[in-house]
Design an enzyme around this catalytic site. Sequence first.
Site: not given
Lengths: 487, 289
Positions: A192, A244-246, A248-249, A266, A300, A397
């Site tokens: 995706k 992606g972002s921390t 959402v991770g 990541e 990132c 970030e």
Amino acid sequence: MPTKPTSVPTDWNYAPSPEGTSHIQLKKKYSLFINNEWVEPLSNTYYPTVNPATEEVLAEIAWANEADVDAAVRAARNAYENTWSQMPAHERGKYLYRIARMMQERAREFAVIETLDGGKTIRESRDVDVPLACNYFFYYAGWADKLEYAFPNQKIEPLGVAGQIIPWNFPLLMAAWKIAPALATGNTVVLKPSETTPLTALKLAEIIKDCGLPPGVVNIITGHGDTGAALVKHPDVNKIAFTGSTQVGKIIQRAVTGTNKKTTLELGGKSANIVFDDAPIDQAVEGIVNGIFFNQGHVCCAGSRLFVQENIAPVVIQKLKARMESLYVGDPLDKNTDIGAINSKEQLETIQKYIQIGINEGAEIFQTECALPTKGYFCKPTLFLNVAQSNVISQEEIFGPVLTIQTFRSIDEVIQKANNSPYGLAAGVWTDKGSRIFNLSTKLRAGVVWANTYNKFDPTSPFGGFKESGFGREGGLHGLSAYVKSE
Amino acid sequence: MEILKTYKIYIGGAFPRTESGRYYALLDSNGNTQANVCLCSKKDIRNAVVAARKAFGGWGERSAFNRSQILYRIAEMLNGRKAQFIEELTLQGSTQAQAEAEVSMAIDRIVYYAGWADKFVQVASSVNPVNSSHFNFSTLEPMGVVGVVAPANSSLIGLVSMVMPVLCGGNTVVGIASEKLPLCAVTFAEVLHTSDLPGGTVNILTGKTEEMLPTLAAHMDVNALVSEDLGPLNIPTALACVDNLKRKFQCDQDWMSRDAQNLQLITHFQEVKTTWHPIENIGGSSSSY
């Protein structure tokens, strides 16, 4: 006799040198790529993807819902059970080689579309994103029939169906990072892409079809966050690989808790770039610029926290400002452009919010005097001086062309400051002293350390973070273990 | 009249009682009290994490050879106290033969990981032939502070098998002993204490897992957590670990099996670090020197 300029002139202009767009082929509308077929989304929903440099709509993109995700996962499961896991490993490898070759043949088209859809400069998409993406396929192609050398003394198996969710900053490159090792180790894929940059992944789907990869081995579904969430939640997915972002991770990691899904994450970073007083200063300034302004700072591992040894800070800052004044911000398709468009309106607003926070926190702002295009999403290269370790702009970030500068006196001080972050993705060290490099590179808690260089990537080189920058590695020998289970 | 042993906990290289002052009585099959064991609190966990973090710099940066020597010394010290461990194991329900087998397996396991300490980095690292003029290598580094929840049904071999690979790799440990079989864990702490292991490198607490684990799992300064299947505690523990993206591992093994030891149990608690440096290009490739 002409007088020598005392500072870098800012009024020089190159003649426009735009890359042509006539040779690329874009459809007006892209449906979902499932089982090597273009299928209309069951959701019946499409959304526009926009060129962030012009705000023009490039194409309509399918917005997959849960039923579409389910169709893609079923295709991947079927291909895994009946085709891909049965295929001899050397044959799997040959498909990957074929994908790499076809990408090379169409490299220019990919570069132009990457720039149109994402806003990054043509120079970067042409010289970095696309060739590196090809190289990842080449590299992992060769691993397919050599896995017993990568995992000595272990019996390994593929995981099954891998759900892969990738970001908008390196759209094609991230697709390659994800797909190539997954296929080489015998998994099938549902990928995706990000909602703002789906086009190169969909062009990659054309190549996947053209090269005769068995149907269902790679499926590409487009959509927004809800599409990704449906993929994460799908019970028949064995692996989630996310970049992606921390924030959402963590949501993803919570969502897979209690299931048998493996994850690699990541995530974000706030990487320190450290310049010592014995560093070659001009090279270091180039490294600082590359560290934070490469890809508009949408990286990132961007070197977004600069630490300069106190005794050379004035000269470094002065040279850095002069170098920044020479950066061209504007049309991403122009081959002279250094800094292209911010990827989306939303991201531009985020960056502007952080710039305002920095000003409110009392940091001293410097922005170059370049003129920004009147249309599209652009941001001036920005520095903040007099920044404190406790400032929001030096902790969070920003993901844009915004650099904070702090000074330090001793090595212990800078190690402590650099490591004082929940992130641990990358770090840079600039010094002429070898023993100091090894001291720093050992003590900095980050997954990648660039010594006297910055923002370098290679298929053979494992990439990934410590701490809240995520877990697992992508690239190299170590990147294979993300896609296998050991008996 | 025999002198009874007081079982205390191990934090920062000292043997205090729990700060909470609480205890629980360990009974034998006849209902007689064998020992009063510390019922540790959340605060004890936090103190242990502080001690482990403080010890991390020193232990992680010791030379691999030195870590190997100290691990081997642990085996020597345990060997010297064989009789005491066998006695404690039989007191906690093992037969004499089971107890003897468990102690000798524990010694062998420590020797196994002592040998790995200066080898696993070689085996699992790489020099990466990048497509540019850079020297690039990936090596392993310890994750940091690792929480170890010892297996509930094992007094000695479970704890030893989980702690050793973590320690071997240069991490420091906050260990939670088995609630119902805690005696060997405390005596093992005494072994560690006399093995030149720096104070704080391993910390061992006794008490109720369900009381201590939530604090350990949610602690923002703990980098990883290892346990066996925790049943109803699995999901809450995993969710708490997400707060700082703690690496969480579950290993369910028959620790008395000779095969319940391998390289992966070490590398699970290692981070891969990749370093780049440019290579100067002076002198052509044609110069043949």
